[in-house]
Design a protein around this motif. Structure first.
Motif, short mmCIF file in Angstrom:
data_model
loop_
_atom_site.label_atom_id
_atom_site.label_comp_id
_atom_site.label_asym_id
_atom_site.label_seq_id
_atom_site.Cartn_x
_atom_site.Cartn_y
_atom_site.Cartn_z
N TYR A 126 1.11 -0.88 0.04
CA TYR A 126 -0.27 0.34 -0.42
C TYR A 126 0.92 0.89 0.05
N PHE A 127 2.09 1.21 0.80
CA PHE A 127 3.07 2.81 0.69
C PHE A 127 3.72 2.81 -0.49
N ASP A 130 -4.39 5.27 7.31
CA ASP A 130 -5.06 4.32 6.88
C ASP A 130 -4.36 2.36 6.58
N LYS A 166 -0.79 8.14 5.38
CA LYS A 166 -0.91 6.53 4.70
C LYS A 166 -0.19 5.24 6.51
#
Lengths: 190, 190
Positions: A81-82, A95, A92
């Motif tokens: 995701y990063f 999240d 982030k």
């Protein structure tokens, strides 16, 4: 039989490293990269290469520092995701629920849950093309007690880093150790 | 709980790459390095960092080119030897029985038996400290048919590269794939 497959970035394997930085307002950000590597032993230094379009590029330019947080396989999805989202549009850390921890040695945050952290100060910036390479002197390393042996050495199977394969875009865990460095090759000595 | 273990080159994992070059007399040489990584996508470029004392350093300075031959696990012992012995004193190709093949695209030899080869021309040289970093533009890649899928992508399990762990000085093979890049992290999107 070998065949030519053209000019590409197919160096196998590449690392999966999460680069932490602060923006001008002090918001912590983190971005995953595969373009990087150790580049010097004295001073210990590590490179990360970034496109100018990334949020992290501006942060590192602003602060002259970054961290490399090395994820274990348990955090593969978060690390992915990063590399998908941009700090321009989202937080982030929020999240994913992971924790930005301020480094005590450089002006950058790291990922608190990851087992191995390199704190880096920028000592060179090299424009190469699409990517800019930052060379960071590693001024300190933080390691979780759980990944260290009695000598204070990092244990690969406990740190459980993983790698990226550019062509098929897959992450791969490490398997078994296959021998000791500066040892298994001694049999070829004349 | 984390503890500080000082400034060191403990970026996990690092690659195991065999750098091929010719000396002034045209003798092929090969040296294993762990200090390197991709540094740019356009132009595709890869770094290798070497101490000035190495034979390969002089060869790359002389010729402005090198190859990166990526060994599979079957050649771990040979790759280790390439990091132990020096081309000043011996012919490492002869010692291991492996084959120096002249690259058709750059002025450097590669290891014929290894499955994945990057042919590189030096475009930057950066003095960092004990190590000098060469940035090489990847002008061509050669891959064994046996490591490519139908799309011409390199398959990690067929190429079977391996990595090095600095602290305990061990080589590690790769294990299983743990997910796709730019995919497994999507679930954190808001």
């Amino acid at each position: 039989m070998k065949r030519s497959i053209g000019a590409d970035t197919l160096a196998y394997p590449t690392p999966v490293w999460c680069v932490g930085s602060y923006d001008a307002q002090g918001k912590p950000n983190v971005m995953t990269i595969a373009w990087g590597g150790i580049c010097c032993s004295k001073p210990p230094a590590v490179t990360v290469s970034l496109r100018k379009a990334t949020y992290t590029y501006g942060c590192i330019k602003e602060r002259g520092a970054y961290t490399v947080s090395i994820p274990s396989t348990a955090y593969a999805a978060q690390a992915d995701y990063f590399g998908i989202a941009s700090g321009k549009h989202t937080d982030k850390f929020e999240d994913t629920g992971l924790t930005p921890v301020p480094s005590e040695t450089v002006d950058a945050p790291y990922v608190g849950e990851f087992p191995l952290i390199l704190a880096c100060k920028v000592i060179h910036t090299l424009e190469i093309g699409l990517h800019t390479q930052f060379v960071g002197e590693i001024v300190n390393i933080l390691a979780g007690e759980e990944i260290l042996n009695a000598k204070g050495q990092v244990l690969m199977d406990k740190a459980a880093p993983f790698v990226y394969g550019t062509g098929t875009r897959e992450y791969w865990a490490l398997g078994e150790t296959i021998g000791r460095g500066f040892d298994i090759g001694k049999r070829f000595r004349k």
